[in-house]
Motif scaffolding. Sequence first.
Motif, PDB file in Angstrom:
ATOM      1  N   GLU A  57       0.849  -1.189   0.000  1.00 62.14           N
ATOM      2  CA  GLU A  57       0.000   0.000   0.000  1.00 62.14           C
ATOM      3  C   GLU A  57       0.881   1.234   0.000  1.00 62.14           C
ATOM      4  OE1 GLU A  57      -3.301   0.133   2.752  1.00 62.14           O
ATOM      5  OE2 GLU A  57      -3.116  -2.042   3.019  1.00 62.14           O
ATOM      6  N   GLU A  58       0.615   2.122  -0.938  1.00 62.07           N
ATOM      7  CA  GLU A  58       1.357   3.379  -1.024  1.00 62.07           C
ATOM      8  C   GLU A  58       0.355   4.523  -0.904  1.00 62.07           C
ATOM      9  OE1 GLU A  58       3.729   3.390  -4.563  1.00 62.07           O
ATOM     10  OE2 GLU A  58       5.011   1.784  -3.818  1.00 62.07           O
ATOM     11  N   ASP A  59       0.464   5.263   0.159  1.00 59.92           N
ATOM     12  CA  ASP A  59      -0.460   6.385   0.370  1.00 59.92           C
ATOM     13  C   ASP A  59       0.100   7.667  -0.161  1.00 59.92           C
ATOM     14  OD1 ASP A  59      -2.143   4.597   1.543  1.00 59.92           O
ATOM     15  OD2 ASP A  59      -1.563   5.110   3.586  1.00 59.92           O
TER      16      ASP A  59
END
Length: 59
Positions: A57-59
């Motif tokens: 997950e890359e925010d």
Amino acid sequence: MAGTFKVKKNAGGKYYFNLVAGNGEVVATSQPYASKEGAIKGTEAVQRAADGAKVVEED
């Protein structure tokens, strides 16, 4: 139901594949390949790369 790779030929004569989910939705489309064999090898490469792939997950 598992996904399906569908190999197709575009209007320019190049081959590509779609990865189609069990519900019929296209979830990925490949780059164009010069030959049908190249597109099939592309599906095999995706299968190998996805085996055990992690979700990041890359925010």
